[in-house]
Design a protein around this motif. Sequence first.
Motif, PDB file in Angstrom:
ATOM      1  N   GLN A   1       0.204  -0.702   0.324  1.00  0.00           N
ATOM      2  CA  GLN A   1       0.336   0.085   0.089  1.00  0.00           C
ATOM      3  C   GLN A   1       1.251   1.102   0.371  1.00  0.00           C
ATOM      4  N   VAL A   2       2.150   1.031   0.981  1.00  0.00           N
ATOM      5  CA  VAL A   2       3.055   2.037   1.081  1.00  0.00           C
ATOM      6  C   VAL A   2       3.636   2.143  -0.502  1.00  0.00           C
ATOM      7  N   ALA A   3       3.792   1.272  -1.154  1.00  0.00           N
ATOM      8  CA  ALA A   3       4.739   1.657  -2.732  1.00  0.00           C
ATOM      9  C   ALA A   3       3.439   2.177  -3.887  1.00  0.00           C
ATOM     10  N   GLU A   4       1.559   1.877  -3.226  1.00  0.00           N
ATOM     11  CA  GLU A   4       1.096   2.329  -4.450  1.00  0.00           C
ATOM     12  C   GLU A   4       1.820   4.193  -4.095  1.00  0.00           C
ATOM     13  N   GLY A   5       1.258   4.369  -3.014  1.00  0.00           N
ATOM     14  CA  GLY A   5       1.251   5.655  -2.807  1.00  0.00           C
ATOM     15  C   GLY A   5       2.213   6.595  -3.366  1.00  0.00           C
ATOM     16  N   LEU A   6       4.292   5.845  -3.367  1.00  0.00           N
ATOM     17  CA  LEU A   6       5.557   6.283  -3.509  1.00  0.00           C
ATOM     18  C   LEU A   6       4.833   6.347  -5.585  1.00  0.00           C
ATOM     19  N   ARG A   7       4.165   5.215  -5.758  1.00  0.00           N
ATOM     20  CA  ARG A   7       3.924   5.281  -7.470  1.00  0.00           C
ATOM     21  C   ARG A   7       3.100   6.199  -7.767  1.00  0.00           C
ATOM     22  N   HIS A   8       2.635   6.353  -7.049  1.00  0.00           N
ATOM     23  CA  HIS A   8       1.521   7.341  -7.713  1.00  0.00           C
ATOM     24  C   HIS A   8       1.761   8.853  -7.136  1.00  0.00           C
TER      25      HIS A   8
ATOM     26  N   ASN B   1       4.103  10.291 -11.449  1.00  0.00           N
ATOM     27  CA  ASN B   1       3.666  10.960 -12.486  1.00  0.00           C
ATOM     28  C   ASN B   1       4.435  12.528 -12.325  1.00  0.00           C
ATOM     29  N   PRO B   2       5.029  13.007 -13.956  1.00  0.00           N
ATOM     30  CA  PRO B   2       6.230  14.290 -13.348  1.00  0.00           C
ATOM     31  C   PRO B   2       5.318  15.022 -13.117  1.00  0.00           C
ATOM     32  N   GLU B   3       4.286  15.610 -12.705  1.00  0.00           N
ATOM     33  CA  GLU B   3       3.160  16.482 -12.430  1.00  0.00           C
ATOM     34  C   GLU B   3       3.587  16.538 -10.863  1.00  0.00           C
ATOM     35  N   LEU B   4       3.001  15.284 -10.370  1.00  0.00           N
ATOM     36  CA  LEU B   4       2.812  15.255  -9.090  1.00  0.00           C
ATOM     37  C   LEU B   4       4.428  15.086  -8.155  1.00  0.00           C
ATOM     38  N   ARG B   5       4.799  14.746  -9.476  1.00  0.00           N
ATOM     39  CA  ARG B   5       6.606  14.568  -8.994  1.00  0.00           C
ATOM     40  C   ARG B   5       7.410  16.157  -9.167  1.00  0.00           C
TER      41      ARG B   5
ATOM     42  N   ARG C   1      -2.334   7.582   1.279  1.00  0.00           N
ATOM     43  CA  ARG C   1      -1.020   7.891   1.233  1.00  0.00           C
ATOM     44  C   ARG C   1      -0.497   8.921   0.628  1.00  0.00           C
ATOM     45  N   MET C   2      -1.055   8.751  -0.861  1.00  0.00           N
ATOM     46  CA  MET C   2      -0.827  10.690  -1.594  1.00  0.00           C
ATOM     47  C   MET C   2      -0.352  11.511  -0.821  1.00  0.00           C
ATOM     48  N   ASN C   3      -1.155  12.250   0.386  1.00  0.00           N
ATOM     49  CA  ASN C   3      -0.903  12.671   1.241  1.00  0.00           C
ATOM     50  C   ASN C   3       0.192  12.708   1.899  1.00  0.00           C
ATOM     51  N   ALA C   4       0.173  10.942   2.546  1.00  0.00           N
ATOM     52  CA  ALA C   4       1.661  11.085   3.543  1.00  0.00           C
ATOM     53  C   ALA C   4       2.711  10.938   2.902  1.00  0.00           C
ATOM     54  N   THR C   5       2.938  11.301   1.614  1.00  0.00           N
ATOM     55  CA  THR C   5       3.703  10.967   0.678  1.00  0.00           C
ATOM     56  C   THR C   5       4.505  12.168   0.146  1.00  0.00           C
ATOM     57  N   PHE C   6       3.305  12.881   0.300  1.00  0.00           N
ATOM     58  CA  PHE C   6       3.571  14.418   0.150  1.00  0.00           C
ATOM     59  C   PHE C   6       4.658  14.953   1.453  1.00  0.00           C
ATOM     60  N   ARG C   7       3.583  14.460   3.174  1.00  0.00           N
ATOM     61  CA  ARG C   7       4.302  15.659   4.604  1.00  0.00           C
ATOM     62  C   ARG C   7       5.315  14.041   4.346  1.00  0.00           C
ATOM     63  N   PHE C   8       5.231  13.212   3.881  1.00  0.00           N
ATOM     64  CA  PHE C   8       6.892  13.561   3.628  1.00  0.00           C
ATOM     65  C   PHE C   8       8.235  13.383   3.495  1.00  0.00           C
TER      66      PHE C   8
END
Length: 425
Positions: A208-215, A219-223, A348-355
């Motif tokens: 599940q964590v990996a799915e958030g990281l890949r998302h 994605n070039p815009e999110l990255r 997971r998206m928000n957590a990845t950004f917060r991380f």
Amino acid sequence: MLLESPWRTADFRTLFAATALSQLGTNVSYVAVPLIAVAALDASPGQVGALATLSTLAFLLIGLPAGAWVDRMRHRRLLVLADLARALSFASVPLAWWLDALTLGQLYAVVLLNGCASVFFDVASQSTLPQLVGREALVQANAAVVSLQAVSNVAGRGAGGGLVQLLGAPVAVLCAAAGYLASALQLTAIRHKEASPGFRGRSSLRRQVAEGLRHVFGNPELRALASTAALTNLGSQIVNTMLPILFVRELRLSAGVLGLYWAAGGVGLLLGARCARPLARRIGHGRILGLAGAVLAPAGLLVPLIGRGPWLWIAGAGWILAMFKTGMDNVLGVSLRQRMTADDLLGRMNATFRFVLTGALAVGAAVSGLIGELAGVRATLWVGGALLAVSFLPVFLSPVRTRRELPQQQQQAPAPSPVRKAAPQ
């Protein structure tokens, strides 16, 4: 049914009021805690840097799994528990002070625990917002929240400096604890019926964590949004960590002046947040992110010029412009990433950004303390100002810069690919 204005939703108004109380606690403690370390415990630049590092270290330690945990839990309950934990941890500081038992070790423990609670509060708050207001009202809702954070920076940090100067740092920290407690009580009034948390299949926490990281990073815009925000946070934290030492020891200015300087940055955040929506409608959502960054980010090079007299005003103007850009980024960038993410990936998206973003704060604080010890406060400020000046580049060089409209909302995250066993070699 999606509502045009988030203010028509009672639960959003409740969340907004609770966030205001929580932000008061955050901003008062932001000023009071390092001033206790510097003025009362005679902390060195390295120790002040360690204090700031520990306050955000939790996002590096538990930030990624926190997103998966948030996606599994009831958001309202999590928000209330996080605020109660923050209230109790800060209440221990004035108690230890009055018992003449306060140490740097306790301050380190308090800010680390507060950071852990903030991980869950921030991720859960950003994840529950689209469910309360609907996707079409996200930009307006995010503008309101970012504006609130900016006003809290002005009022909370200004009040924090004033409280420290008038009543002493322990009373200021006690006020911060009271703000978190009031926020927890307010959050109990949210009536939104959350869907039962859960995932399709029996995905492991690691998957599940990996799915958030890949998302995010696939994605070039999110990255690009993550990279620009990380550089901004890194530069800001390098500067902010050294400001208490610069103001109190080198410039011989009061805690009230430091609070007002930080409050000026809040004015910039507020103006940027309020201008984000009208400018995005006129120029384009992604276009204004790229244009504003290229024009405003170089103002960060004015910040290291801070001194007495007119230099205080010049550096303050640079800080306001840099924070104006940050306010716009927060509204438009957060809205963009929420629209590009399905509900079951929001945590997971928000957590990845917060991380990434708050991890940059932890790294920035550590780097600030190290450079401060080795090369001095001024050199540290120049490093931070230079990072602020180039922070716009990832978005400016990405597809975000050409985006005019927000994307269509994502309905559901794609199902994870089945795991295949490797063929024998």
